[in-house]
Design a protein around this motif. Structure first.
Motif, PDB file in Angstrom:
ATOM      1  N   LEU A  28      60.907  -2.189 -58.726  1.00  0.00           N
ATOM      2  CA  LEU A  28      61.453  -1.775 -60.014  1.00  0.00           C
ATOM      3  C   LEU A  28      61.092  -2.819 -61.064  1.00  0.00           C
ATOM      4  O   LEU A  28      61.108  -4.018 -60.778  1.00  0.00           O
ATOM      5  N   VAL A  61      65.855   5.986 -59.423  1.00  0.00           N
ATOM      6  CA  VAL A  61      66.889   5.116 -59.978  1.00  0.00           C
ATOM      7  C   VAL A  61      67.839   5.903 -60.873  1.00  0.00           C
ATOM      8  O   VAL A  61      67.413   6.738 -61.671  1.00  0.00           O
ATOM      9  N   LEU A  70      72.212  -0.453 -61.125  1.00  0.00           N
ATOM     10  CA  LEU A  70      71.168   0.476 -60.700  1.00  0.00           C
ATOM     11  C   LEU A  70      71.514   1.026 -59.321  1.00  0.00           C
ATOM     12  O   LEU A  70      71.836   0.264 -58.400  1.00  0.00           O
ATOM     13  N   VAL A  74      69.709   2.891 -56.412  1.00  0.00           N
ATOM     14  CA  VAL A  74      68.343   3.159 -55.972  1.00  0.00           C
ATOM     15  C   VAL A  74      68.403   4.047 -54.737  1.00  0.00           C
ATOM     16  O   VAL A  74      68.900   3.630 -53.687  1.00  0.00           O
TER      17      VAL A  74
END
Length: 215
Positions: free
Chosen positions: A126, A152, A165, A167
């Motif tokens: 990322l 995300v 975040l 994921v």
């Protein structure tokens, strides 16, 4: 439109903008290509819409995984196009993440009121790109590899008022996981909880499902 509203959009190679201010009936509503609609290219991965320069007009951010697709490592870029409010757009300088971006997410990562971008690389890394409020993005943080074809979602799930975040690791029908990366409020993130899930999740959705005020 709220000048900081963030809306996701999947775009074809040529952006089509509705030019009808009103329609006499629901059946008459349609779309037409606006003058100045950009050709976004055939190698785009994902696009989203937000107001990146604060002028009240919708802008476009697009992730590109540039061919040839057999090149290792693949290169790519993220491009913001500023809207003029009439369907025309002007591209800003592209930003190159650490890996060719497979998808992206938009949110305010550092609390300055300007939209920022998280680019998801094809290698599972990322890259956080911070918006300056004028339409330009700057690289701020890059993660290690977080699985195969992750996606995300940006949300505050730790109650810190800083966005985190989520994921989601997608791997066919095999068991997968959702990793929580804890936001520091400045566009950087650190490892948090890992949640195992049945089959590979494509993308996490956030809501308060039990009414306790916690997402």
């Amino acid at each position: 439109m709220n000048t900081r509203s963030l809306r996701r959009l999947t775009l074809p190679a040529v952006l089509l903008v509705s030019l009808a201010a009103a329609a006499p009936s629901a059946h008459a509503l349609g779309f037409a290509e606006a003058a100045g609609s950009p050709y976004l290219g055939g190698d785009l991965s994902e696009s989203a819409v937000a107001d990146f320069d604060g002028d009240g007009n919708a802008d476009i951010v697009t992730a590109y995984a540039t061919p040839p697709y057999t090149t290792t490592p693949r290169v790519g870029e993220v491009v913001v196009r500023l809207g003029d409010g009439s369907g025309g757009f002007t591209a800003r300088a592209p930003v190159v993440p650490d890996a060719a971006p497979d998808s992206l997410a938009v949110g305010d990562l550092d609390g300055d009121g300007a939209p920022d971008v998280v680019a998801v690389g094809i290698d599972g890394t990322l890259t956080a790109l911070l918006g300056d409020g004028d339409g330009d993005l700057t690289r701020a943080w890059t993660s290690g590899a977080l699985g195969r074809r992750p996606s995300v979602t940006i949300a505050d799930v730790t109650g810190s008022s800083a966005p985190d975040l989520l994921v989601s690791e997608y791997f066919s029908f095999a068991p997968g996981r959702v990793d929580v990366l804890v936001g520091a409020g400045d566009g950087t993130f650190s490892p948090g909880t890992t949640i195992a899930v049945n089959q590979g999740p494509s993308r996490a959705a956030i809501a308060d499902l039990d009414g306790d005020g916690i997402k």
